[in-house]
Design a protein around this motif. Structure first.
Motif, PDB file in Angstrom:
ATOM      1  N   VAL A 734      12.194  23.207  76.507  1.00 51.22           N
ATOM      2  CA  VAL A 734      12.232  23.822  75.183  1.00 51.22           C
ATOM      3  C   VAL A 734      11.851  25.284  75.328  1.00 51.22           C
ATOM      4  CG1 VAL A 734      11.283  23.864  72.857  1.00 51.22           C
ATOM      5  CG2 VAL A 734      11.599  21.690  74.008  1.00 51.22           C
ATOM      6  N   ALA A 735      12.557  26.160  74.637  1.00 52.53           N
ATOM      7  CA  ALA A 735      12.198  27.580  74.611  1.00 52.53           C
ATOM      8  C   ALA A 735      12.210  28.058  73.168  1.00 52.53           C
ATOM      9  CB  ALA A 735      13.165  28.400  75.456  1.00 52.53           C
ATOM     10  N   ALA A 752      20.416  23.718  66.452  1.00 48.31           N
ATOM     11  CA  ALA A 752      21.103  23.937  65.176  1.00 48.31           C
ATOM     12  C   ALA A 752      22.465  24.580  65.365  1.00 48.31           C
ATOM     13  CB  ALA A 752      20.229  24.810  64.261  1.00 48.31           C
ATOM     14  N   ASP A 753      22.645  25.335  66.439  1.00 44.86           N
ATOM     15  CA  ASP A 753      23.934  25.992  66.655  1.00 44.86           C
ATOM     16  C   ASP A 753      24.884  25.163  67.517  1.00 44.86           C
ATOM     17  OD1 ASP A 753      22.628  26.211  69.056  1.00 44.86           O
ATOM     18  OD2 ASP A 753      22.850  28.389  69.258  1.00 44.86           O
ATOM     19  N   GLY A 754      24.462  23.951  67.921  1.00 51.51           N
ATOM     20  CA  GLY A 754      25.324  23.088  68.701  1.00 51.51           C
ATOM     21  C   GLY A 754      25.637  23.610  70.084  1.00 51.51           C
ATOM     22  N   TYR A 755      24.795  24.519  70.585  1.00 54.77           N
ATOM     23  CA  TYR A 755      25.014  25.127  71.896  1.00 54.77           C
ATOM     24  C   TYR A 755      23.789  24.884  72.765  1.00 54.77           C
ATOM     25  CZ  TYR A 755      26.015  28.771  75.394  1.00 54.77           C
ATOM     26  OH  TYR A 755      26.251  29.436  76.554  1.00 54.77           O
ATOM     27  N   ASN A 756      24.020  24.536  74.040  1.00 55.04           N
ATOM     28  CA  ASN A 756      22.884  24.369  74.939  1.00 55.04           C
ATOM     29  C   ASN A 756      22.609  25.684  75.644  1.00 55.04           C
ATOM     30  OD1 ASN A 756      21.005  23.673  76.983  1.00 55.04           O
ATOM     31  ND2 ASN A 756      21.635  21.538  76.765  1.00 55.04           N
ATOM     32  N   HIS A 757      21.439  26.239  75.399  1.00 55.72           N
ATOM     33  CA  HIS A 757      21.100  27.574  75.881  1.00 55.72           C
ATOM     34  C   HIS A 757      20.601  27.571  77.318  1.00 55.72           C
ATOM     35  CE1 HIS A 757      21.299  29.744  71.890  1.00 55.72           C
ATOM     36  NE2 HIS A 757      21.467  28.466  71.565  1.00 55.72           N
ATOM     37  N   PHE A 758      20.419  26.390  77.898  1.00 59.48           N
ATOM     38  CA  PHE A 758      19.986  26.288  79.289  1.00 59.48           C
ATOM     39  C   PHE A 758      21.202  26.017  80.169  1.00 59.48           C
ATOM     40  CE2 PHE A 758      16.287  25.190  76.795  1.00 59.48           C
ATOM     41  CZ  PHE A 758      15.274  25.901  77.409  1.00 59.48           C
ATOM     42  N   VAL A 766      17.322  27.753  86.825  1.00 62.99           N
ATOM     43  CA  VAL A 766      17.924  27.518  85.514  1.00 62.99           C
ATOM     44  C   VAL A 766      17.924  28.824  84.736  1.00 62.99           C
ATOM     45  CG1 VAL A 766      17.733  26.244  83.341  1.00 62.99           C
ATOM     46  CG2 VAL A 766      17.193  25.117  85.496  1.00 62.99           C
ATOM     47  N   GLY A 767      19.031  29.098  84.057  1.00 61.87           N
ATOM     48  CA  GLY A 767      19.120  30.290  83.222  1.00 61.87           C
ATOM     49  C   GLY A 767      19.058  29.950  81.751  1.00 61.87           C
ATOM     50  N   PHE A 768      18.578  30.914  80.932  1.00 63.94           N
ATOM     51  CA  PHE A 768      18.409  30.672  79.501  1.00 63.94           C
ATOM     52  C   PHE A 768      19.060  31.807  78.713  1.00 63.94           C
ATOM     53  CE2 PHE A 768      15.775  31.504  75.650  1.00 63.94           C
ATOM     54  CZ  PHE A 768      16.099  30.358  74.934  1.00 63.94           C
ATOM     55  N   GLU A 769      19.766  31.448  77.633  1.00 63.19           N
ATOM     56  CA  GLU A 769      20.371  32.402  76.712  1.00 63.19           C
ATOM     57  C   GLU A 769      19.574  32.367  75.415  1.00 63.19           C
ATOM     58  OE1 GLU A 769      22.022  35.124  74.956  1.00 63.19           O
ATOM     59  OE2 GLU A 769      23.021  34.677  76.856  1.00 63.19           O
ATOM     60  N   ASP A 770      19.048  33.535  74.938  1.00 65.43           N
ATOM     61  CA  ASP A 770      18.075  33.533  73.842  1.00 65.43           C
ATOM     62  C   ASP A 770      18.657  33.876  72.474  1.00 65.43           C
ATOM     63  OD1 ASP A 770      18.526  36.235  74.069  1.00 65.43           O
ATOM     64  OD2 ASP A 770      16.462  36.764  74.639  1.00 65.43           O
ATOM     65  N   ASP A 778      25.505  34.920  78.935  1.00 66.56           N
ATOM     66  CA  ASP A 778      25.312  35.216  80.345  1.00 66.56           C
ATOM     67  C   ASP A 778      24.168  34.412  80.956  1.00 66.56           C
ATOM     68  OD1 ASP A 778      23.160  36.402  79.152  1.00 66.56           O
ATOM     69  OD2 ASP A 778      23.671  38.454  79.762  1.00 66.56           O
ATOM     70  N   HIS A 779      23.351  33.779  80.104  1.00 62.17           N
ATOM     71  CA  HIS A 779      22.265  32.910  80.557  1.00 62.17           C
ATOM     72  C   HIS A 779      21.371  33.586  81.597  1.00 62.17           C
ATOM     73  CE1 HIS A 779      25.229  30.028  78.919  1.00 62.17           C
ATOM     74  NE2 HIS A 779      24.158  29.369  78.511  1.00 62.17           N
ATOM     75  N   ASN A 780      21.052  34.832  81.337  1.00 63.47           N
ATOM     76  CA  ASN A 780      20.143  35.533  82.235  1.00 63.47           C
ATOM     77  C   ASN A 780      18.969  36.174  81.498  1.00 63.47           C
ATOM     78  OD1 ASN A 780      21.323  37.699  80.969  1.00 63.47           O
ATOM     79  ND2 ASN A 780      22.034  38.718  82.845  1.00 63.47           N
TER      80      ASN A 780
END
Length: 790
Positions: A734-735, A752-758, A766-770, A778-780
């Protein structure tokens, strides 16, 4: 060839001897009378005619849902309701790489158990149409059970009525409450008194008394003397498949290795099906209906997607046996009438001998010929997966078949079992200490992945003397009630366990059974317990050379050392196996979480990993049993569900290092999840809450195991270390982005946006999109490095 016509070929050449003994010291093939046998396997078209005639209501379960739902083997569509069911052959559908381009009318019926086959034979004996399924070639007796007791390795059952049953008949009992009273075995004695019939069977479970009520079905050991049609005995089937009176020259008889009239492994190409020595079986070029060229394109066979793996009976027109039969090797394995004798590997059923009937023949997924393998050693159970049948019929020549000749033509056996298993000289470790092997049971480990929430852990401890292997399995999501006390714990019959075995083969390949734990039960020490609070089953036992295993522990050591021993658990809904785990050996004190590198996507959007570099990079690569196996359900380019699986270890030290490269501050934490779908246990009710459900966020907070805050300048790292008492759980991520207040989970359904940010970037990274909605994707914005130590 008419879809519903039965074609038979004669089998003669009386006076033939048995074939040479197989690897278990058993020999077959001697038949001293004339008989006929089906030229082809019984087809879906023929079975549909049968179902429409006798199963408008289906109290005997002659239709199995797998016949319709398993797109690898399907062939029948059922519509309507009980009392007015209608059955039709599955039509031609899909492209060559999806489903069933030929239709199923002339493909072999499967998903049939032995009772289904003899009811079909009775129907044929009685002239089809409205003919009885309960009398004729086989007299089937069904009655109510009102009690049972087990004392000194014998069960005495009490059934209502004056039953026409005899010593030597095979009885199948079910429904009584009490451990080990669901049995199938030959009857040892029959007594009748005061309107009840008492009969006994041998059973080696503990002394006890059953309560409640149940049902018994009794069938004769062999067909009746006046039978017009019957299931061929093992010798009848074997002779028709492999014998040639002139194999080695005129008058010099012999047996082939394959039912294609050949001693060499057949090919499986459909390019020229009239060529000799071809069969629908697996070879090093892949499956007949799904060659490696298709698999490399991501088109791996899957029961949810297809393609249909069956070929029409007789499709390989140049590959008949000497007597003119087709597909006795290839397509499906086939039921035989013969009951397993007491020394046979798969004869045990829940502690009783003579519990099942033989099957013969290579199938589309098992490349071992029926002459080399008495049964399908990959799945010796009753669910009927890829199991069908053909019929035998009476000859007009004499002598022809009769009960005396049938019952006296039995297999001969030697007193020892041969050694099975390949050696491994490349594996070096200290053999003078206890060795621990462990793994994680999930559906993703199956050769054809299944969608299942069931999971578990396995551990096997091999003692210093290598004389005993103590095993421990903890499993959630399946129902062992039938084998525990006779009472299922769920209302879903699909999750009922139908078999559990230790096999030997590398990851994502299939291998023969070395010891059966359930169906057959070959370990005298097997113990099953149930934790109702955790809904968790625990199975323990000790495998030694004194057990009646298919392969002894001593002769299994090479496979254990090589990391090739695996557990497979079969269920009623997934007969080939619902969850599987490889036993991996302890070797080092640290290891990294790894995320396998290939997936198989489904039409429903799910996907499964088919590579596990963390388990084995080569044949003899051993890994630490405390290794963390990343168990993502998928990880495609846009970032999708994944979690980290710690369920194979008890205590883990974790070090998390993260660096931020964005304008927003981020708080990151891990939390415990109960299964690969991300469910969290509600600490108040004990129930599971799924991603997207009300209360999930609060339950996640209660399941937090770490917390890491990154509120400093870009490109500066923060780190945290913590110790986890695993207890069989997994980790989700979780972030929370402090500047926007958005919280994102590693399970898409909760976002809520139906997108996996990891997103998986590389091993242990593992990269995260905020940004809500994925931003630049870009998940960086946050890079997370993971390391674990046992």
């Amino acid at each position: 060839m008419p879809a519903t016509a039965m074609v038979f070929v004669p089998v003669g050449n009386l006076g033939n001897s048995n074939d040479a003994a197989d690897s278990n010291g058993l020999s077959f093939g001697k038949v001293d009378y004339y008989y006929n046998i089906s030229k082809y396997e019984t087809t879906y078209g023929q079975y549909v005619e049968f179902l429409n005639a006798v199963a408008k209501s289906d109290p005997y379960g002659l239709f199995n849902p797998g016949m319709q739902q398993d797109l690898l083997l399907n062939g029948i569509n059922r519509t309507g309701v009980d009392g007015s069911y209608n059955y039709s052959v599955a039509p031609s559908t899909g492209s060559p790489l999806t489903q069933n381009t030929e239709g199923s009318e002339n493909k072999p019926v499967n998903y049939v158990n032995y009772l289904d086959t003899i009811r079909f034979a009775n129907w044929m004996h009685n002239g089809k149409g409205s003919g009885s399924t309960e009398t004729g070639a086989y007299s089937i007796t069904t009655a109510a059970l009102v009690g049972a007791t087990r004392w000194d390795n014998q069960i005495t059952y009490k059934a209502t009525g004056d039953l026409s049953i005899s010593v030597g008949d095979q009885a199948q009992a079910s429904g009584l409450t009490g451990s080990g009273f669901d049995t199938r075995s030959t009857i040892r004695s029959v007594t009748k008194k005061d309107g009840f019939t008492y009969f006994t069977v041998q059973n080696r479970n503990s002394n006890g008394i059953a309560t409640g009520s149940g049902t018994v079905t009794v069938i004769p050991a062999t067909h009746a003397s006046g039978a017009r049609y019957w299931i061929p005995t093992e010798n009848e089937w074997y002779k028709a498949a492999y014998y040639n009176p002139n194999k080695n020259g005129l008058g010099s008889a012999g047996y082939y290795d394959w039912a294609t009239k050949s001693d060499t492994t057949p090919g499986n190409t459909l390019i020229n099906p009239s060529a000799p020595n071809l069969a629908n079986t697996r070879t090093n070029t892949g499956f007949t209906k799904s060659p490696l060229s298709s698999i490399f394109l991501g088109q791996l066979p899957d029961p949810l997607v297809g393609p249909n793996m069956l070929t029409e009976v007789g499709a390989f027109s140049g590959s008949a046996s000497y007597y003119g039969t087709y597909d006795q090797d290839g397509n499906i394995t086939e039921w035989n009438e013969s009951i397993y004798d007491p020394i046979s590997a798969f004869g045990d059923y829940n502690g009783s001998i003579n519990g099942t009937r033989s099957k013969r023949g290579a199938s589309f997924y098992n490349p071992a010929s029926g002459s080399s393998l008495r049964d399908d050693g990959l799945m010796p159970n009753d669910a009927g997966y890829a199991a069908g049948f053909r019929l035998a019929s009476a000859s007009t020549l004499t002598p022809n078949s009769n009960p005396a000749s049938v019952t006296t033509t039995s297999a001969t056996a030697s007193s020892t079992l041969s050694s099975v298993g390949a050696s491994c000289n490349c594996c070096e470790f200290d053999t003078d200490e206890d060795q621990i092997y462990s793994g994680v049971l999930t559906s993703r480990n199956e050769i054809w992945p299944t969608v299942s929430t069931a999971y578990g852990t396995i551990q096997l401890t091999l003692n210093r003397a290598k004389t005993e292997a103590i095993y421990l399995l903890n499993i959630i999501g399946l129902d062992f009630g039938k084998w525990f006390d006779g009472t299922p714990r769920t209302t879903d019959p699909g999750d009922d366990v139908s078999g559990m075995h230790f096999h030997a083969a590398p990851n994502y390949t299939v291998g023969d059974v070395h010891i059966g734990l359930i169906n057959p039960n070959q370990d005298n020490d097997l113990n099953i317990t149930y934790d109702q609070t955790k809904t968790m089953w625990t199975l323990t036992g000790k495998w030694t050379d004194s057990d009646q295993s298919v392969v002894t522990l001593t002769n299994s050591l090479d496979e254990i050392y090589a990391g090739e021993l695996y557990t497979n658990i079969h269920t009623e809904r997934v007969a080939l196996g619902e969850i599987r785990a490889q036993f991996s050996r302890s070797g080092s004190t640290t290891s990294n979480a790894t995320i396998p590198g290939s997936t198989h996507s489904h039409e429903d959007g799910s996907a499964h990993s088919h590579e596990d570099s963390s388990i084995a990079d080569s044949y003899c690569h051993h890994v630490d049993p405390d290794e963390i196996h990343q168990s993502s359900s998928q990880f495609q380019g846009n970032g999708t569900d994944f979690m980290i699986d710690l369920s194979s270890v008890s205590v883990i030290s974790a070090n998390i290092q993260a660096s931020r490269s964005a304008s927003y501050n981020t708080d990151l934490f891990f939390y415990r999840v109960a299964n690969p779908q991300g469910s969290v246990v509600d600490t108040l009710t004990g129930s599971w809450i799924n991603p997207g459900d009300s209360g999930y966020a609060a339950a996640v907070q209660a399941s937090k195991v770490s917390n890491l805050t990154l509120s400093r300048q870009d490109n500066v790292s923060a780190s945290e270390s913590f110790t986890i008492q695993s207890e069989g759980y997994m980790l989700g991520l979780v972030a929370t982005v402090a500047n926007t207040g958005n919280t994102f989970y590693s399970f898409t359904a909760q976002n809520a946006d139906g997108y996996n940010h990891f997103k998986y970037l590389s091993a242990n990274k593992v990269g995260f999109e905020d940004v809500f909605g994925g931003g630049d994707r870009d998940h960086n914005d946050l890079i997370i490095d993971l390391s674990f130590a046992a």
